[in-house]
Scaffold this motif. Sequence first.
Motif, PDB file in Angstrom:
ATOM      1  N   HIS A  57      47.727  97.481  73.168  1.00 20.28           N
ATOM      2  CA  HIS A  57      48.146  96.355  72.343  1.00 20.28           C
ATOM      3  C   HIS A  57      46.936  95.819  71.592  1.00 20.28           C
ATOM      4  N   ALA A  60      47.416  91.488  66.891  1.00 19.83           N
ATOM      5  CA  ALA A  60      48.681  91.234  66.192  1.00 19.83           C
ATOM      6  C   ALA A  60      49.846  91.149  67.184  1.00 19.83           C
ATOM      7  N   ASP A  61      49.813  91.978  68.233  1.00 18.82           N
ATOM      8  CA  ASP A  61      50.862  91.946  69.256  1.00 18.82           C
ATOM      9  C   ASP A  61      50.839  90.615  70.000  1.00 18.82           C
ATOM     10  N   PHE A  64      52.153  87.880  67.729  1.00 20.99           N
ATOM     11  CA  PHE A  64      53.607  88.026  67.611  1.00 20.99           C
ATOM     12  C   PHE A  64      54.304  87.407  68.818  1.00 20.99           C
ATOM     13  N   THR A 174      55.500  91.402  59.989  1.00 18.48           N
ATOM     14  CA  THR A 174      54.046  91.415  60.184  1.00 18.48           C
ATOM     15  C   THR A 174      53.690  92.219  61.427  1.00 18.48           C
ATOM     16  N   GLU A 175      54.485  92.052  62.493  1.00 20.54           N
ATOM     17  CA  GLU A 175      54.254  92.818  63.723  1.00 20.54           C
ATOM     18  C   GLU A 175      54.430  94.313  63.469  1.00 20.54           C
ATOM     19  N   GLN A 176      55.460  94.667  62.728  1.00 22.23           N
ATOM     20  CA  GLN A 176      55.685  96.085  62.422  1.00 22.23           C
ATOM     21  C   GLN A 176      54.511  96.682  61.644  1.00 22.23           C
ATOM     22  N   GLY A 179      51.027  95.556  64.327  1.00 24.27           N
ATOM     23  CA  GLY A 179      51.047  95.700  65.781  1.00 24.27           C
ATOM     24  C   GLY A 179      50.771  97.120  66.247  1.00 24.27           C
ATOM     25  N   ALA A 184      56.690  96.210  71.413  1.00 26.98           N
ATOM     26  CA  ALA A 184      56.686  95.017  70.559  1.00 26.98           C
ATOM     27  C   ALA A 184      57.151  95.349  69.142  1.00 26.98           C
ATOM     28  N   THR A 185      56.689  96.472  68.611  1.00 28.97           N
ATOM     29  CA  THR A 185      57.127  96.863  67.269  1.00 28.97           C
ATOM     30  C   THR A 185      58.611  97.238  67.284  1.00 28.97           C
ATOM     31  N   ALA A 188      60.461  94.005  67.233  1.00 23.94           N
ATOM     32  CA  ALA A 188      60.382  93.478  65.874  1.00 23.94           C
ATOM     33  C   ALA A 188      61.440  94.129  64.986  1.00 23.94           C
TER      34      ALA A 188
END
Length: 209
Positions: A57, A60-61, A64, A174-176, A179, A184-185, A188
């Motif tokens: 990670h 950004a993760d 998020f 933003t996460e995609q 991240g 997490a992605t 998202a």
Amino acid sequence: MIRKRSLVRRTAAVAAAGAAALVLAACGGDGDDGSSAAGHGGHSTATASASTSQGQHNAADVTFAKGMIPHHRQAIEMADLAPERAQSAKVKKLAADIKKAQDPEIKTLSGWLTSWGEEVPADGAMDHSMHGMDGMMTAEEMTELENASGKAFDTAFMEMMIKHHEGAVEMAKTEQADGAYAPATKMAEEIIASQSAEIEQMNQLLGKD
């Protein structure tokens, strides 16, 4: 007699030399194979472990997860007002669906932060810097929603939730983009799909489409 002793000595010497050669060969074989297996095997295992633990990670993760938790909490707070205040059965169903989807996501996001050694945003502690950003409602807007009922509530709820969802979709995009943590992605991606569909549904109910 002398010949006999010499023969015995030679035989013993040959036998001893042979045994020594066998021992040396065995030791050499064990050493080569053992060190090779331990060296290469141990090294590759350690390298694999290191590569697995690295890059799971990134910042950004964490951003998020820390941003989406209070964002989801506010959406659930809004949704909890619907059963007693909404007039439209569709709005009540929409509110129930939002709570059903976002409550488990809060638990998942909190679990990630804990596993990363990060602090989970305190329940009820709203970051005021988020108000007006990412679709977060102000305290005044939340009070307005609490005081509304019937058709007025339905309209206010959907207009505010559209804004709220649009903020979540931007956070998820933003996460995609930035991240690194695959779950997490993936979340998202699911947020973008589900909340974009709900935005479309609310716009239709408001007669905006």
